[in-house]
Design a protein around this motif. Structure first.
Motif, short mmCIF file in Angstrom:
data_model
loop_
_atom_site.label_atom_id
_atom_site.label_comp_id
_atom_site.label_asym_id
_atom_site.label_seq_id
_atom_site.Cartn_x
_atom_site.Cartn_y
_atom_site.Cartn_z
N VAL A 1 0.85 -1.18 0.00
CA VAL A 1 0.00 0.00 0.00
C VAL A 1 0.89 1.23 0.00
CG1 VAL A 1 -0.17 0.07 2.52
CG2 VAL A 1 -1.93 1.17 1.14
N VAL A 2 0.47 2.26 -0.72
CA VAL A 2 1.21 3.52 -0.72
C VAL A 2 0.84 4.29 0.54
CG1 VAL A 2 1.58 5.72 -1.90
CG2 VAL A 2 1.32 3.61 -3.23
N GLY A 3 1.85 4.52 1.39
CA GLY A 3 1.59 5.23 2.64
C GLY A 3 1.56 6.74 2.45
N ARG A 4 2.51 7.26 1.67
CA ARG A 4 2.56 8.69 1.40
C ARG A 4 3.12 8.90 0.00
NH1 ARG A 4 6.27 11.05 5.87
NH2 ARG A 4 6.47 12.73 4.36
N SER A 5 2.63 9.93 -0.65
CA SER A 5 3.14 10.29 -1.97
C SER A 5 3.14 11.81 -2.06
CB SER A 5 2.25 9.68 -3.08
OG SER A 5 2.70 10.09 -4.36
#
Length: 267
Positions: A158-162
Motif C-alpha cells: 500500500v502507498v503510505g505517502r506520496s
C-alpha cells in the motif's frame, strides 16, 4: 538486517530535518508540551532517544531527561545538540537496557515500539518501562494504526505517502504482523535513494494487553498529541498507561529468550 546495521552513520547524518517533517514545530511542540505535563515535575526516560528530537527540547523545558539508544551514530548526532550532563544516554536495547534511577515518565514516540520485531520483545519493552517507573508513573506510546483496510484483495503493498520528491510504500506480511516500509527519495533525475525499515505492527487492543501483562492500565488514548478524539478512522494514537501498585521489578526470566530479535529503532 539487524537494527544496528539499519541505523548506521549514513542514516544518522540525514535523520534530522530541522523545521520539516517530524521536526516541524506543529508536529514537535505539541508532543513536548504534552510530555512535559505528563512528567508532572519528575524525571523522564526516552526509549530510543535517537538524535534527541524530543529529548533535547523537553530537557530545555526543565524536565530531566535520560535516554536509551542502540545506535552509537545516532547518539553522536545527539551529542552535537546536548552533552552528557544535559541528556545522559545509556547505550543498549530499549527492551532490556537499564538506566540508573527511577522516573515519573517513560515514553516511546513516532512508532518506535513497532521496530521490536517479535511480540515477546514488545512485551519485554513494557516490562522494562515498568521497572524504571515510580509507583503511579506513566508510560506513553505513540503508534500508527495498521492500514490493512487499504490493502487491495490479494495484494501485499500500500502507498503510505506520496508527495513531490518522496514516496512511501509499505509491504505487509499479515501472517506474522510484519510490515517493511520502503522510503524512496528522488529529484529530477533517474536515480532515487531508498531506505527500508522492518516493523511488527500492533493493534491498539493488543497493545493494551501488553500493558496489562506489565502491570499498567490504560489512562487515556487520543488521536494526536493535542488530545483529538481517537476514532476508527484515526491513523495513529497517543496512548498513556499508568503503572498500578508498587511497580513491577520482574525477574530476568521474564525476558524473551531470543534477545537478538529484540531491537529498537523508529519508523
Amino acid at each position: 538486517m539487524a537494527q544496528e546495521e539499519i541505523w548506521n552513520a549514513d542514516v544518522a547524518r540525514g535523520y534530522d530535518t530541522p523545521g520539516t517533517g517530524m521536526f516541524a514545530p506543529e508536529v514537535l511542540e505539541p508532543a513536548v508540551d504534552r510530555l512535559a505535563g505528563l512528567a508532572d515535575g519528575g524525571p523522564a526516560l526516552e526509549f530510543a532517544v535517537g538524535t534527541g528530537r524530543v529529548a533535547v527540547p523537553l530537557a530545555r523545558r526543565g524536565v530531566p531527561v535520560t535516554g536509551v539508544e542502540l545506535s552509537p551514530p545516532m547518539i553522536e548526532r545527539l551529542r552535537a545538540k546536548a552533552d552528557e550532563a544535559a541528556v545522559p544516554v545509556v547505550v543498549g536495547d530499549m527492551a532490556t537496557a537499564r538506566a540508573p534511577g527511577t522516573f515519573s515518565l517513560v515514553y516511546l514516540v513516532y512508532n518506535t515500539i513497532s521496530n521490536l520485531l517479535t511480540q515477546a520483545g514488545q512485551v519485554a519493552c513494557f516490562r522494562n518501562a515498568a521497572r524504571h517507573l515510580r509507583p503511579g508513573g506513566r508510560f506513553v506510546v505513540e503508534l500508527w494504526v495498521p492500514e490493512l483496510r487499504k490493502l487491495p484483495p490479494g495484494q501485499q503493498a500500500v502507498v503510505g505517502r506520496s508527495e513531490p520528491g518522496y514516496l512511501l510504500v509499505d509491504t505487509y506480511d499479515v501472517l506474522r504482523q510484519h510490515v517493511v516500509s520502503h522510503h524512496f527519495r528522488f529529484g529530477d533525475g533517474a536515480e532515487a535513494r531508498t531506505f527500508r525499515s522492518p516493523h511488527r505492527y500492533i493493534w491498539p487492543a493488543e497493545l493494551d494487553l501488553m500493558a496489562q501483562l506489565a502491570g499498567f492500565r490504560l489512562e487515556s488514548r487520543h488521536a494526536d498529541w493535542q488530545g483529538a478524539e481517537f476514532t476508527a478512522e484515526s491513523p495513529s494514537h497517543v496512548s498513556v498507561y499508568r503503572l498500578d501498585g508498587e511497580g513491577h521489578d520482574l525477574p530476568d526470566s521474564a525476558q524473551p529468550a531470543d534477545e537478538a530479535a529484540v531491537r529498537n529503532a523508529r519508523r
